[in-house]
Every structure is written in C-alpha cells, then in structure tokens.
Design an enzyme around this catalytic site. Structure first.
Site, PDB file in Angstrom:
ATOM      1  N   SER A  62       0.805  -1.225   0.000  1.00  0.00           N
ATOM      2  CA  SER A  62       0.000   0.000   0.000  1.00  0.00           C
ATOM      3  C   SER A  62       0.838   1.275   0.000  1.00  0.00           C
ATOM      4  O   SER A  62       0.320   2.349  -0.298  1.00  0.00           O
ATOM      5  CB  SER A  62      -0.941   0.013   1.206  1.00  0.00           C
ATOM      6  OG  SER A  62      -0.217   0.184   2.409  1.00  0.00           O
ATOM      7  N   LYS A 117       0.864   4.741   6.936  1.00  0.00           N
ATOM      8  CA  LYS A 117       0.355   5.574   5.845  1.00  0.00           C
ATOM      9  C   LYS A 117       1.038   6.938   5.914  1.00  0.00           C
ATOM     10  O   LYS A 117       1.796   7.235   6.831  1.00  0.00           O
ATOM     11  CB  LYS A 117      -1.165   5.766   5.958  1.00  0.00           C
ATOM     12  CG  LYS A 117      -1.985   4.485   6.014  1.00  0.00           C
ATOM     13  CD  LYS A 117      -1.968   3.707   4.717  1.00  0.00           C
ATOM     14  CE  LYS A 117      -2.778   2.414   4.850  1.00  0.00           C
ATOM     15  NZ  LYS A 117      -2.657   1.561   3.637  1.00  0.00           N
TER      16      LYS A 117
END
EC number: 3.4.21.89
Length: 224
Positions: A62, A117
């Site tokens: 990701s 993230k």
C-alpha cells in the site's frame, strides 16, 4: 623428612583445593555477569522499543514506491512526544505530525493491528478527492511520491472521487502512496493523534520475497 613430605603433600592438596574453589567461584561470577549483562540488554531493548525506536516489517504494497513489501524500517517513537507506554496520552507532547510524514498507527477498526500511511490532512483541513487528485482546502496537493496503477473510473466513488470532509480536532487524514491499492482514510475515516505510534525514518533492511534476495539499494534509505 616424613613430616616435611606430608606438609608438602598437604600444601599441594591445599593448592589444588583452592584452585578448584576459585574455579567454582569464578564460574559463578562469570555466570552472574553473563546473566546481568543479558538482563541489562533486555531492559535496554525494552526501553528503546517502548520510548525511543521500534522496528517494523512492511507486509503489503500500500505504500509502494516509498516502501516495498519486505522492507524493514525503524520508527522514531519520540518524534511527536513521550507517550505513556500503558495508555494513549502523552507525558510530554512536542508537536503533531506534519503533512507528508509517514506514520505508524493503530488501525482504528482493530487496534491490535498497526498500519503505516502518509499524513495528508491535518486537524481542520478540508480534504476532497476529484479524479484521483487530492485537494486540501480547495488547492491541489503536490504529491511526487504517489503511484497510480489504474485509470480513473467513475464507478470508484471512494477510491477516485471523495466528497469533501473536514478533519476533526486531534485527528489526521492518512493515505497510502500506492493510491489505487491502499485501504486508508478514504474508506475508514480519521486517525486520532493519540493512536499514532511514531514517524517512519529509515529502511534498515530489505528482502525481496519473490527473488529471495537482499535489496541492498534500499538499505539505509530515508523515508520521505
């Protein structure tokens, strides 16, 4: 002469006994020193992990291209303050994350899992996605770290198009750099600051799970 002979034998026996005793005592001292050294190393490692720095492995894609599957990273736990290791508050708070910081945090839907993230929206920001492009407070965000693998499609309302949201106080909007393959704030909402564990700083090891080789070119790379 006989008495002297016996005394010499007694002295020799005493020497042997003393050496054996010293040997046992030295062994005990060595064992104790090794045990103390091991305990000290464990305590130092726990303190480092709890308060200063912690290692993590990247299991998903990701955050490609910034972080690849198999990268192992160091996260600075003092980047934003000194946290209570048994709670979610700061003992001493330095500052909040900045836009663009790559952070590790407890996944809001399941806090037993840690996610990584990039911070996109700060408290009070208005965040919107139009045709894959992120807008912050009405201005397109410059993102030279993003990877897009799929074309824009109108039937992907969450991934490629997102209505404007306002980041609440004490929270952050985060997204993965591999924008088309990241499960992030677009889907599950905001991250509370007290759930952020630290800032990702450097890749200290990288292993290619496909070719089963070390990726030396990634080792030592700072995470930006």
């Amino acid at each position: 002469m006989l008495a002297l002979s016996f005394r010499n034998r007694e002295d020799k026996e005493a020497d042997i006994t003393e050496k054996r005793t010293l040997g046992k005592t030295g062994g005990k001292n060595l064992f104790r020193e090794m045990a103390e050294g091991l305990v000290t190393a464990i305590v130092v490692a726990l303190l480092l992990k709890t308060f200063i720095i912690q290692a993590f492995r990247i299991p998903s894609g990701s955050m490609i291209p910034t972080l690849d599957v198999g990268d192992q990273i160091l996260v600075a736990k003092l980047a934003y303050g000194i946290r209570d290791p048994f709670g979610d508050h700061y003992w001493i708070h330095f500052s909040g994350p900045r836009r663009g910081d790559v952070v590790v945090f407890r996944y809001p839907k399941d806090e037993s899992k840690d996610f990584i993230k990039r911070v996109i929206g700060l408290p009070g920001d208005h965040i919107q996605v139009r045709g894959k492009k992120v807008f912050v407070n009405g201005t397109p965000l410059s993102e030279n770290y993003v990877q897009y693998l799929q074309p824009f499609v109108t039937d992907e309302p969450t991934r490629d198009v997102m209505k404007e949201v306002v980041v609440p106080a004490g929270s952050y909007f985060v997204m993965g750099d591999n924008r088309d393959d990241s499960y992030d704030s677009r889907y599950w909402g905001f991250v509370r600051e007290n759930k952020i564990l630290g800032k990702a700083e450097i890749i200290y090891w990288s292993w290619n799970n496909v070719s089963h080789r070390v990726r030396f070119s990634r080792i030592g790379r700072k995470i930006r």
